[in-house]
Design an enzyme around this catalytic site. Structure first.
Site, mmCIF file in Angstrom:
data_model
loop_
_atom_site.group_PDB
_atom_site.id
_atom_site.type_symbol
_atom_site.label_atom_id
_atom_site.label_comp_id
_atom_site.label_asym_id
_atom_site.label_seq_id
_atom_site.Cartn_x
_atom_site.Cartn_y
_atom_site.Cartn_z
ATOM 1 N N ASP B 78 -10.802 -2.144 19.843
ATOM 2 C CA ASP B 78 -9.227 -1.915 20.338
ATOM 3 C C ASP B 78 -8.687 -1.101 18.958
ATOM 4 O O ASP B 78 -8.250 -2.115 18.348
ATOM 5 C CB ASP B 78 -8.740 -3.031 21.080
ATOM 6 C CG ASP B 78 -7.252 -2.403 21.574
ATOM 7 O OD1 ASP B 78 -7.181 -1.297 21.451
ATOM 8 O OD2 ASP B 78 -6.534 -3.456 22.036
ATOM 9 N N TRP B 103 -12.570 -9.875 14.175
ATOM 10 C CA TRP B 103 -13.210 -10.348 15.753
ATOM 11 C C TRP B 103 -14.458 -9.777 15.809
ATOM 12 O O TRP B 103 -14.922 -8.818 15.003
ATOM 13 C CB TRP B 103 -12.174 -10.015 16.748
ATOM 14 C CG TRP B 103 -12.185 -8.600 17.348
ATOM 15 C CD1 TRP B 103 -12.815 -8.076 18.790
ATOM 16 C CD2 TRP B 103 -11.625 -7.366 16.896
ATOM 17 N NE1 TRP B 103 -12.601 -6.762 18.803
ATOM 18 C CE2 TRP B 103 -11.920 -6.357 17.957
ATOM 19 C CE3 TRP B 103 -10.749 -7.021 15.635
ATOM 20 C CZ2 TRP B 103 -11.391 -5.040 17.454
ATOM 21 C CZ3 TRP B 103 -10.380 -5.922 15.460
ATOM 22 C CH2 TRP B 103 -10.856 -4.843 16.279
ATOM 23 N N ASP B 122 -10.580 -4.496 10.716
ATOM 24 C CA ASP B 122 -9.363 -3.685 10.589
ATOM 25 C C ASP B 122 -9.311 -3.183 9.026
ATOM 26 O O ASP B 122 -9.560 -4.056 8.129
ATOM 27 C CB ASP B 122 -7.996 -4.177 11.059
ATOM 28 C CG ASP B 122 -8.054 -4.436 12.485
ATOM 29 O OD1 ASP B 122 -8.824 -3.504 13.127
ATOM 30 O OD2 ASP B 122 -7.212 -5.083 12.989
ATOM 31 N N ASN B 150 -9.157 -8.923 20.818
ATOM 32 C CA ASN B 150 -8.715 -7.702 20.200
ATOM 33 C C ASN B 150 -7.434 -7.415 20.275
ATOM 34 O O ASN B 150 -7.075 -6.284 20.065
ATOM 35 C CB ASN B 150 -9.883 -6.746 20.528
ATOM 36 C CG ASN B 150 -9.658 -6.224 21.825
ATOM 37 O OD1 ASN B 150 -8.918 -6.382 22.651
ATOM 38 N ND2 ASN B 150 -10.772 -5.666 22.471
ATOM 39 N N ASP B 151 -6.629 -8.098 21.143
ATOM 40 C CA ASP B 151 -5.158 -7.791 21.393
ATOM 41 C C ASP B 151 -4.290 -8.057 20.444
ATOM 42 O O ASP B 151 -3.150 -8.546 20.619
ATOM 43 C CB ASP B 151 -4.703 -7.999 22.665
ATOM 44 C CG ASP B 151 -5.197 -7.138 23.827
ATOM 45 O OD1 ASP B 151 -5.672 -6.109 23.480
ATOM 46 O OD2 ASP B 151 -5.209 -7.590 24.978
ATOM 47 N N TRP B 154 -5.918 -7.446 13.334
ATOM 48 C CA TRP B 154 -6.684 -8.388 12.492
ATOM 49 C C TRP B 154 -6.527 -7.778 11.006
ATOM 50 O O TRP B 154 -7.386 -8.150 10.143
ATOM 51 C CB TRP B 154 -8.326 -7.906 13.083
ATOM 52 C CG TRP B 154 -8.435 -8.951 14.033
ATOM 53 C CD1 TRP B 154 -8.457 -8.707 15.483
ATOM 54 C CD2 TRP B 154 -8.795 -10.442 13.955
ATOM 55 N NE1 TRP B 154 -8.702 -9.688 16.078
ATOM 56 C CE2 TRP B 154 -8.834 -10.753 15.309
ATOM 57 C CE3 TRP B 154 -8.926 -11.301 13.019
ATOM 58 C CZ2 TRP B 154 -9.119 -12.097 15.699
ATOM 59 C CZ3 TRP B 154 -9.243 -12.516 13.297
ATOM 60 C CH2 TRP B 154 -9.467 -12.660 14.677
ATOM 61 N N TYR B 163 -1.612 -1.886 9.977
ATOM 62 C CA TYR B 163 -2.932 -1.528 10.411
ATOM 63 C C TYR B 163 -3.150 0.227 10.516
ATOM 64 O O TYR B 163 -2.358 0.953 10.751
ATOM 65 C CB TYR B 163 -2.831 -1.685 12.109
ATOM 66 C CG TYR B 163 -3.904 -1.218 12.643
ATOM 67 C CD1 TYR B 163 -5.401 -1.759 12.624
ATOM 68 C CD2 TYR B 163 -3.919 0.036 13.661
ATOM 69 C CE1 TYR B 163 -6.548 -1.226 13.382
ATOM 70 C CE2 TYR B 163 -5.100 0.511 14.183
ATOM 71 C CZ TYR B 163 -6.326 -0.207 14.005
ATOM 72 O OH TYR B 163 -7.361 0.271 14.664
ATOM 73 N N THR B 166 -10.221 1.031 12.336
ATOM 74 C CA THR B 166 -11.213 -0.162 12.613
ATOM 75 C C THR B 166 -12.660 0.281 12.384
ATOM 76 O O THR B 166 -13.146 1.312 12.659
ATOM 77 C CB THR B 166 -11.230 -0.852 14.227
ATOM 78 O OG1 THR B 166 -9.733 -1.236 14.077
ATOM 79 C CG2 THR B 166 -11.961 -1.980 14.146
#
Lengths: 384, 177
Positions: B78, B103, B122, B150-151, B154, B163, B166
């Protein structure tokens, strides 16, 4: 004929004269003001927008759901999470800032905005660990008397920050290892529960200042491996309604210091199961106390990994008989909420086209309106 | 939604006969969700914006295209693909900081039929890349199972938690699903 021509000429002359006076009327000096918010009614909408493509610049869009007029926004920083106070007079926000925008020192804040004018009223620095999560309901919430505000943390270790709204100070950080989302008790306003990865609920009671007093784990209530629960839950009294990935409703009481499973029931008949209907979305559930109705976002051909799919249909159930009483095209809903009215409207947020859809709920669900697109990366709705 | 239904059925018929280790329904639904709508970017919108969406005739190939949401390693990803942001499947773009906590997904490689544990790190510290957003959720679970959730951002354990994108780093093989 000559008289008629004269009259027409006179009319044209007068019309042109009036027009020219109007056209050249001088604009008087104007005064810059700030627009006053119209008085909120139950159809005012608050849409949380993470704005992922510009993630340091999140916002809450405020709209009038009666006509979808844009009323204003609240800036929520980076990965801000938010919740209305119980009386809807305040918007609570927990968020992160950096001293040099994308670098420097991190500091997290709890902020309170007035929903009367969208102005900041209070800001308190909190431990720099608020969960930088998608805006799930329960990542920030208040006790039902608004005395405490609870903020989910993740480092990724889970804990909860407690704000005492009487003293307007951060009061405590409570460790909640392996657990997620905050579920306050309505009757015990110094108490909240949280869902845990071993299938239990942990319940924390607080002292008057907001520090941890007791922590009690329930019996195993759900099966995270076989049929996980979505974390978004809605309550009537002290009973929370959860929905599982495979379409079971779990009714859980948080009235006491130890949470208790009251009942489970299914959304699905044999035909639904054969067609692969499953719940899906981010804010996929709504309940209404007076009518005893539960609304849930559903999609067919469900399988592993489809649990966030937009709704193909919205189903409604009688909470007491567990019978489905309605189903309607789902407006690609990834989020939904009801107005706080005796005869509520259901607003859903269309995850494909970024529009609101409004449904009446009584006597049957019926679509009433659709908005223009709003939001960039939104997924949580609240009504005033 | 009516045209979506018809469209779905047509695509299903068109590809159902093709040999694949993954179900035709899965691939068609991915393609459908991924490219039917281009804007706005939303939590489930899996279209690779930079690539402009998939060509129906390339569905199988997409599983081997690391700039497409159907790339096999991206089964529970995600976020923005670092492959579209100046990085690669296993490297963060220049000027960013690799996230220290991750994750994990378990994804099937269509080339060898094996399942692999994939670490979704990330990359952090620069403004959002904003390109090639994907949202897939095989094996993803809510926050009470944080290691497969994944919400959440990370980048949370990194000096800057801003962010950017990923990556998808194979950690090793996993037991078959």
């Amino acid at each position: 004929m000559q008289v008629r021509k004269t009259k027409i000429g006179l009319f044209v002359f007068l019309a042109l004269t009036i027009l020219s006076i109007t056209a050249f009327a001088e604009i008087k000096p104007e005064k810059l003001t700030i627009e006053k918010m119209i008085k909120a009614d139950p159809h005012r909408l608050y849409l949380t927008d993470l704005n992922l493509n510009n993630v340091i610049d999140g916002r809450i869009h405020v709209l009038d759901g009666n006509n979808y007029k844009y009323l204003g926004l609240i800036s929520t920083g980076m990965f801000g999470v938010n919740a209305l106070s119980r009386d809807s007079s305040k918007m609570f926000v927990a968020t992160t800032y950096y001293t040099k925008r994308n670098r420097g020192d991190r500091f997290d804040q709890f902020e309170v905005y007035s929903t009367d004018d969208l102005n900041l009223e209070l800001e308190i620095e909190i431990p720099a660990k608020h969960a930088q999560a998608l805006p799930y309901k329960g990542t920030i919430t208040s006790s039902f008397d608004d005395k405490f505000v609870f903020i989910q943390n993740a480092t990724p270790a889970s804990s909860v920050s407690v704000i005492n709204m009487n003293s307007k100070k951060f009061s405590a950080e409570i460790s909640t290892p392996g657990c997620w989302i905050i579920l306050p008790s309505r009757s015990k306003t110094n108490q909240f529960s949280t869902l845990c990865g071993d299938g239990t609920l942990m319940t924390i009671t607080l002292d008057k200042q907001g520090s941890e007093k007791t922590k009690t784990r329930s019996e195993k209530i759900f099966h995270p491996g076989q049929d996980p629960l979505f974390v978004q839950a809605e309550s009537i009294g002290d009973t929370y309604y959860f929905v599982s990935f495979h379409g079971q409703i779990y009714e859980v009481s948080v009235a006491d210091a130890k949470a208790k499973l009251l009942k489970t029931w299914t959304l699905l008949n044999d035909s639904d199961k054969s067609e692969g209907w499953r719940p899906g979305g981010y804010q996929l559930l709504a309940v209404h106390e007076e009518s005893r109705r539960l609304y849930v976002a559903m999609h067919d051909n469900g399988k592993e990994g489809t649990h966030k799919y937009p709704a193909k249909e919205i189903w409604s159930f009688d909470i007491d008989s567990n019978i489905r009483v309605g189903r309607i095209s789902g407006g690609n809903a990834i989020a939904m909420t009801l107005t706080k009215e005796k005869m509520p409207s259901l607003y859903v947020y269309d995850g494909m086209e970024a529009k609101f859809h409004k449904y009446s709920t009584e006597p049957v669900m019926k679509k009433e309106s659709v908005s223009e697109p709003i939001g960039e990366f939104a997924g949580l709705i609240e009504t005033h | 939604m009516k045209w979506l239904d018809s469209f779905f059925e047509d695509r299903l018929r068109a590809v159902a006969h093709r040999a694949s280790r993954r179900s035709a329904i899965a691939r068609v639904s991915k393609w459908l969700i991924g490219s039917a709508f281009l804007l706005p970017v939303l939590p489930f919108d899996r279209s690779p914006k930079a690539a402009g969406g998939a060509n129906p005739s390339e569905i199988a190939e997409n599983e081997l295209d690391d700039q497409h949401c159907d790339y096999w390693r991206y089964c529970a990803l995600d976020g923005h693909l670092c492959t579209c942001c100046g990085g690669s499947i296993t490297s963060c773009p220049p000027g960013t900081i690799p996230g220290s906590v991750t994750w994990i997904g378990t994804c099937e490689n269509p080339e060898d039929g094996k399942h692999y544990l994939v670490s979704y790190n990330d990359c952090c510290g620069a403004a959002s890349c904003g390109r090639c957003y994907c949202n897939t959720n095989e094996g993803e679970r809510p926050g009470y199972r944080m290691g497969v959730h994944n919400d959440i951002n990370w980048c949370m354990g990194t000096d800057s938690t801003v962010y950017h994108c990923t990556v998808s780093v194979v950690l090793g093989t996993a037991a078959a699903k």
